[in-house]
Design a protein around this motif. Structure first.
Motif, PDB file in Angstrom:
ATOM      1  N   SER A  79       1.051  -1.357  -0.038  1.00 27.42           N
ATOM      2  CA  SER A  79       0.320  -0.403   0.090  1.00 27.42           C
ATOM      3  C   SER A  79       0.779   1.340  -0.147  1.00 27.42           C
ATOM      4  CB  SER A  79      -1.398  -0.155   1.748  1.00 27.42           C
ATOM      5  OG  SER A  79      -0.571  -0.256   2.345  1.00 27.42           O
ATOM      6  N   GLU A  80       2.043   1.067   1.285  1.00 26.24           N
ATOM      7  CA  GLU A  80       3.229   2.839   0.092  1.00 26.24           C
ATOM      8  C   GLU A  80       4.135   2.032  -0.270  1.00 26.24           C
ATOM      9  OE1 GLU A  80       4.526   6.316   2.766  1.00 26.24           O
ATOM     10  OE2 GLU A  80       3.797   4.738   3.740  1.00 26.24           O
ATOM     11  N   ALA A  81       5.010   2.610  -0.903  1.00 27.95           N
ATOM     12  CA  ALA A  81       6.295   1.942  -1.608  1.00 27.95           C
ATOM     13  C   ALA A  81       7.123   2.999  -2.259  1.00 27.95           C
ATOM     14  CB  ALA A  81       5.762   0.797  -2.531  1.00 27.95           C
ATOM     15  N   ILE A  82       8.387   2.640  -2.065  1.00 27.96           N
ATOM     16  CA  ILE A  82       9.293   2.902  -2.937  1.00 27.96           C
ATOM     17  C   ILE A  82       9.082   3.327  -4.464  1.00 27.96           C
ATOM     18  CG2 ILE A  82      11.279   4.551  -3.429  1.00 27.96           C
ATOM     19  CD1 ILE A  82      11.857   3.524  -0.560  1.00 27.96           C
ATOM     20  N   VAL A  83       8.881   3.255  -4.717  1.00 30.75           N
ATOM     21  CA  VAL A  83       9.143   3.432  -6.725  1.00 30.75           C
ATOM     22  C   VAL A  83      10.013   4.257  -7.634  1.00 30.75           C
ATOM     23  CG1 VAL A  83       6.947   3.795  -8.351  1.00 30.75           C
ATOM     24  CG2 VAL A  83       6.689   3.313  -6.954  1.00 30.75           C
ATOM     25  N   MET A  84      10.968   3.879  -7.977  1.00 35.65           N
ATOM     26  CA  MET A  84      11.756   4.656  -9.103  1.00 35.65           C
ATOM     27  C   MET A  84      11.661   4.316 -10.411  1.00 35.65           C
ATOM     28  SD  MET A  84      15.274   2.239  -7.010  1.00 35.65           S
ATOM     29  CE  MET A  84      14.816   2.244  -5.368  1.00 35.65           C
ATOM     30  N   LEU A  85      11.792   5.478 -11.412  1.00 35.27           N
ATOM     31  CA  LEU A  85      11.389   5.974 -12.548  1.00 35.27           C
ATOM     32  C   LEU A  85      12.393   5.662 -13.478  1.00 35.27           C
ATOM     33  CD1 LEU A  85       8.108   7.668 -12.163  1.00 35.27           C
ATOM     34  CD2 LEU A  85       8.435   5.024 -12.308  1.00 35.27           C
ATOM     35  N   HIS A  86      12.800   5.639 -14.176  1.00 35.66           N
ATOM     36  CA  HIS A  86      14.473   5.447 -15.192  1.00 35.66           C
ATOM     37  C   HIS A  86      14.314   6.632 -15.840  1.00 35.66           C
ATOM     38  CE1 HIS A  86      12.844   3.139 -18.207  1.00 35.66           C
ATOM     39  NE2 HIS A  86      12.831   2.108 -17.861  1.00 35.66           N
ATOM     40  N   GLY A  87      15.113   6.683 -16.931  1.00 36.63           N
ATOM     41  CA  GLY A  87      15.385   7.837 -17.992  1.00 36.63           C
ATOM     42  C   GLY A  87      15.134   7.504 -18.948  1.00 36.63           C
ATOM     43  N   ALA A  88      14.728   8.645 -20.103  1.00 37.85           N
ATOM     44  CA  ALA A  88      14.568   7.348 -21.404  1.00 37.85           C
ATOM     45  C   ALA A  88      15.581   6.564 -21.852  1.00 37.85           C
ATOM     46  CB  ALA A  88      14.408   9.146 -22.895  1.00 37.85           C
ATOM     47  N   ALA A  89      15.216   5.870 -22.935  1.00 37.87           N
ATOM     48  CA  ALA A  89      16.561   4.738 -23.161  1.00 37.87           C
ATOM     49  C   ALA A  89      16.992   4.021 -22.580  1.00 37.87           C
ATOM     50  CB  ALA A  89      17.673   5.480 -24.787  1.00 37.87           C
ATOM     51  N   SER A  90      16.814   4.072 -21.352  1.00 33.90           N
ATOM     52  CA  SER A  90      17.294   3.102 -19.942  1.00 33.90           C
ATOM     53  C   SER A  90      16.015   2.119 -19.835  1.00 33.90           C
ATOM     54  CB  SER A  90      18.154   3.818 -18.913  1.00 33.90           C
ATOM     55  OG  SER A  90      18.269   3.827 -18.021  1.00 33.90           O
ATOM     56  N   ASN A  91      16.407   1.413 -18.452  1.00 33.58           N
ATOM     57  CA  ASN A  91      16.197   0.996 -18.126  1.00 33.58           C
ATOM     58  C   ASN A  91      15.786   0.391 -16.064  1.00 33.58           C
ATOM     59  OD1 ASN A  91      17.869  -1.256 -17.378  1.00 33.58           O
ATOM     60  ND2 ASN A  91      17.706  -1.217 -19.496  1.00 33.58           N
ATOM     61  N   LYS A  92      14.883  -0.449 -15.786  1.00 37.05           N
ATOM     62  CA  LYS A  92      15.171  -0.622 -14.342  1.00 37.05           C
ATOM     63  C   LYS A  92      16.205  -0.944 -14.347  1.00 37.05           C
ATOM     64  CE  LYS A  92      13.122  -5.696 -14.621  1.00 37.05           C
ATOM     65  NZ  LYS A  92      13.151  -5.672 -16.069  1.00 37.05           N
ATOM     66  N   THR A  93      16.899  -1.012 -14.623  1.00 38.46           N
ATOM     67  CA  THR A  93      18.519  -2.363 -13.779  1.00 38.46           C
ATOM     68  C   THR A  93      19.726  -1.026 -13.338  1.00 38.46           C
ATOM     69  OG1 THR A  93      19.718  -2.430 -16.476  1.00 38.46           O
ATOM     70  CG2 THR A  93      18.466  -4.052 -15.192  1.00 38.46           C
ATOM     71  N   SER A  94      19.166   0.403 -13.941  1.00 36.39           N
ATOM     72  CA  SER A  94      19.704   1.649 -13.627  1.00 36.39           C
ATOM     73  C   SER A  94      19.718   1.841 -12.334  1.00 36.39           C
ATOM     74  CB  SER A  94      19.184   3.250 -14.630  1.00 36.39           C
ATOM     75  OG  SER A  94      18.327   2.938 -14.401  1.00 36.39           O
TER      76      SER A  94
END
Length: 299
Positions: free
Chosen positions: A52-67
């Motif tokens: 219900s509460e979480a830290i959400v990480m958003l990457h940049g363009a032409a990148s992905n979650k592994t960054s």
């Protein structure tokens, strides 16, 4: 021979990323949404628990979650982590027919959060991901508990080196990648001190980037339509942390102070000798700053 070399490179790259994912305590998960499938990483011990509460990480363009992997390993918080491949990136839906504008991505992100049952998100966004986070925080304040903007797009007051280069030459080296050499050049623009990556893995990363070149250009064109988020800044009420690499060639350091002045409850940190993706270049320092920020919020 080249095929064998490529296969070996891909194998070692996947093994390395799998190891980093485990070290971060994350596991793969996915959801099928109205616009297509989204793959994400989730805290392994919370995969079936309360999100219900979480830290959400958003990457940049032409990148992905592994960054975010090295950063996630260092981050100290009691909250679960959600690290998606944004649509058009990584293992998520990559349909050339979709509209990848910031507004569309905001709608998609809200759908993902709803599907996961997340009612309060601590958004951390880098570059394009930061522009998405700004709009979500401004338009859905009840959904955003806090905001971390890392070298974020969407509030450009001084042109960076990259924009000046593109305007002068008509060439964007962040998109014109044809081989491993071009990929390394792109990394040197994006990062002041790129981490060491073995050549065989760079070849795999470059090959994947080239395969996605048409889609990358489509995404760049779509986000350019509504990238400017300055009108939303004064509407942000969530506690905010602004982190910037002093040597960012993509987005000028002046933008950090502009954000700090426009976002009411914000603090600013500048990292010396760091470029556009601090969570990759200086994961310990960025994680420490974020950990202290969340601790002050009681998280």
């Amino acid at each position: 021979m080249n095929s064998l070399f490529n296969s070996i490179g891909d194998f070692f790259l996947e093994k390395a990323l799998a190891t980093e994912t485990r070290r971060a305590g994350l596991a793969k998960d996915s959801r099928q949404l109205s616009f297509g499938g989204v793959e994400f990483l989730c805290s392994e011990d919370r995969k079936s628990g309360n999100l219900s509460e979480a830290i959400v990480m958003l990457h940049g363009a032409a990148s992905n979650k592994t960054s975010w992997l090295r950063f996630a390993q260092q981050l100290k918080s009691n909250l679960p982590l959600i690290v998606p491949d944004l649509p058009g990136h990584g293992k998520s839906v990559s349909d050339i027919k979709l509209d990848y504008s910031i507004q569309s991505q905001v709608v998609w992100l809200k759908e993902l959060l709803a599907a996961l049952g997340i009612k309060r998100a601590h958004l951390i966004g880098n570059s394009m991901g930061g522009a998405i986070a700004i709009q979500v925080a401004a338009t859905s304040p009840e959904l955003v508990a806090s905001l971390v903007l890392i070298d974020t797009a969407g509030a450009e007051v001084t042109p960076g080196w990259l924009r000046q280069h593109v305007e002068a030459t008509g060439i964007n080296p962040m998109l014109e990648v044809r081989d491993a050499s071009d990929y390394r050049a792109m990394m040197r623009i994006g990062m002041e001190a790129p981490p060491y990556i073995p050549g065989i893995m760079v070849s795999g990363l470059a090959r994947e980037f080239v395969e996605r070149s048409v889609l990358n250009r489509k995404i760049a064109a779509d986000i350019a339509q509504d990238l400017d988020q300055t009108g939303y800044l004064s509407k942000i009420t969530a506690p905010s942390l602004i982190i910037w690499g002093a040597m960012d060639k993509v987005l000028h350091l002046d933008n950090a102070e502009f954000l700090h002045q426009r976002i009411a409850k914000s603090r600013k940190i500048v990292l010396e000798k760091v470029g556009h993706v601090p969570m990759v270049e200086a994961p310990k320092e960025v994680a420490l700053a974020c950990s202290e920020f969340f601790r002050d919020l009681g998280q």
